[in-house]
Design a protein around this motif. Structure first.
Motif, PDB file in Angstrom:
ATOM      1  N   GLN A  34       0.825  -1.191   0.000  1.00 29.48           N
ATOM      2  CA  GLN A  34       0.000   0.000   0.000  1.00 29.48           C
ATOM      3  C   GLN A  34       0.868   1.252   0.000  1.00 29.48           C
ATOM      4  O   GLN A  34       0.565   2.210  -0.683  1.00 29.48           O
ATOM      5  N   SER A  57       0.054   0.372  -4.170  1.00 24.37           N
ATOM      6  CA  SER A  57      -0.964  -0.624  -4.513  1.00 24.37           C
ATOM      7  C   SER A  57      -2.324  -0.148  -4.030  1.00 24.37           C
ATOM      8  O   SER A  57      -2.478   0.262  -2.880  1.00 24.37           O
ATOM      9  N   LYS A  58      -3.299  -0.214  -4.912  1.00 26.37           N
ATOM     10  CA  LYS A  58      -4.648   0.258  -4.589  1.00 26.37           C
ATOM     11  C   LYS A  58      -5.577  -0.872  -4.163  1.00 26.37           C
ATOM     12  O   LYS A  58      -6.541  -0.660  -3.464  1.00 26.37           O
ATOM     13  N   LYS A  59      -5.294  -2.086  -4.623  1.00 24.12           N
ATOM     14  CA  LYS A  59      -6.177  -3.214  -4.357  1.00 24.12           C
ATOM     15  C   LYS A  59      -5.419  -4.229  -3.501  1.00 24.12           C
ATOM     16  O   LYS A  59      -4.739  -5.110  -4.013  1.00 24.12           O
ATOM     17  N   VAL A  60      -5.511  -4.072  -2.196  1.00 25.53           N
ATOM     18  CA  VAL A  60      -4.817  -4.943  -1.259  1.00 25.53           C
ATOM     19  C   VAL A  60      -5.861  -5.628  -0.387  1.00 25.53           C
ATOM     20  O   VAL A  60      -6.700  -4.970   0.222  1.00 25.53           O
ATOM     21  N   TYR A  61      -5.809  -6.949  -0.358  1.00 25.88           N
ATOM     22  CA  TYR A  61      -6.725  -7.711   0.483  1.00 25.88           C
ATOM     23  C   TYR A  61      -5.969  -8.163   1.721  1.00 25.88           C
ATOM     24  O   TYR A  61      -5.136  -9.067   1.659  1.00 25.88           O
ATOM     25  N   GLU A  62      -6.241  -7.554   2.839  1.00 21.54           N
ATOM     26  CA  GLU A  62      -5.599  -7.922   4.101  1.00 21.54           C
ATOM     27  C   GLU A  62      -6.455  -8.994   4.765  1.00 21.54           C
ATOM     28  O   GLU A  62      -7.358  -8.687   5.546  1.00 21.54           O
ATOM     29  N   HIS A  99     -11.975 -11.660   2.782  1.00 20.01           N
ATOM     30  CA  HIS A  99     -11.694 -11.648   1.339  1.00 20.01           C
ATOM     31  C   HIS A  99     -11.168 -12.976   0.809  1.00 20.01           C
ATOM     32  O   HIS A  99     -10.417 -13.004  -0.165  1.00 20.01           O
ATOM     33  N   GLU A 137     -12.029 -13.633  -2.951  1.00 17.46           N
ATOM     34  CA  GLU A 137     -11.274 -12.761  -3.850  1.00 17.46           C
ATOM     35  C   GLU A 137      -9.824 -13.225  -3.972  1.00 17.46           C
ATOM     36  O   GLU A 137      -9.251 -13.250  -5.064  1.00 17.46           O
ATOM     37  N   CYS A 138      -9.227 -13.618  -2.843  1.00 17.06           N
ATOM     38  CA  CYS A 138      -7.841 -14.088  -2.856  1.00 17.06           C
ATOM     39  C   CYS A 138      -7.708 -15.405  -3.598  1.00 17.06           C
ATOM     40  O   CYS A 138      -6.737 -15.621  -4.327  1.00 17.06           O
ATOM     41  N   LEU A 145      -7.811 -14.618  -7.313  1.00 17.30           N
ATOM     42  CA  LEU A 145      -6.537 -14.047  -7.759  1.00 17.30           C
ATOM     43  C   LEU A 145      -5.448 -15.113  -7.849  1.00 17.30           C
ATOM     44  O   LEU A 145      -4.652 -15.124  -8.794  1.00 17.30           O
TER      45      LEU A 145
END
Length: 140
Positions: A1, A5-10, A64, A67-68, A71
């Motif tokens: 971030q 990076s704009k799209k980070v899945y924590e 998430h 989503e992960c 990806l």
């Protein structure tokens, strides 16, 4: 971030925000931090509920995950950074990658969920040292 990076899945959350366990109001880091010094257990200023950092505690579902997984299934290259690959369900994600997998972890990793033959590079380095070396190599 911090690198942009704009799209980070924590998936294990973060301490950058908290939320009220009663009314679900979200609080930024500064507000939560200040509140934690006012009381032993910080409470919501709106409803009095307990503030909880937005992190996943043991036994809670990760965030998430779908989503992960998507990806990972689409990745040409996947970095596993600072993980022993022992805690599920996150430890399952690298095995879903059809591309190359780079593991950067100082210390043992588990092969229970990721077969060693799927690992393209296993760098048994300190994370900071590894990425400094990558940065220096990129300058050459």
């Amino acid at each position: 971030q911090k690198a942009g990076s704009k799209k980070v899945y924590e998936i294990h959350g973060s301490t950058w925000q908290s939320y009220c366990t009663s009314c679900s109001e979200v609080f930024d880091y500064e507000t939560s931090y200040a509140q934690s010094f006012k009381e032993d257990v910080p409470h919501c200023e709106k409803c009095g509920g307990v503030l909880k950092p937005d992190i996943v505690f043991f036994g809670e579902n990760v965030k998430h995950l779908y989503e992960c997984q998507t990806l990972a299934e689409e990745a040409d290259l996947l970095f596993v950074v600072g993980s022993s690959l022992t805690v599920t369900p996150a430890a399952f994600l690298p095995s879903m990658c059809p591309g190359k997998i780079v593991v950067v972890n100082k210390g043992d990793i588990s092969y229970a969920y990721l077969h060693p033959q799927k690992i393209f590079i296993h760098a048994e380095w300190d994370i900071d040292d590894f990425f400094k070396a990558v940065e220096e190599a990129g300058r050459e």
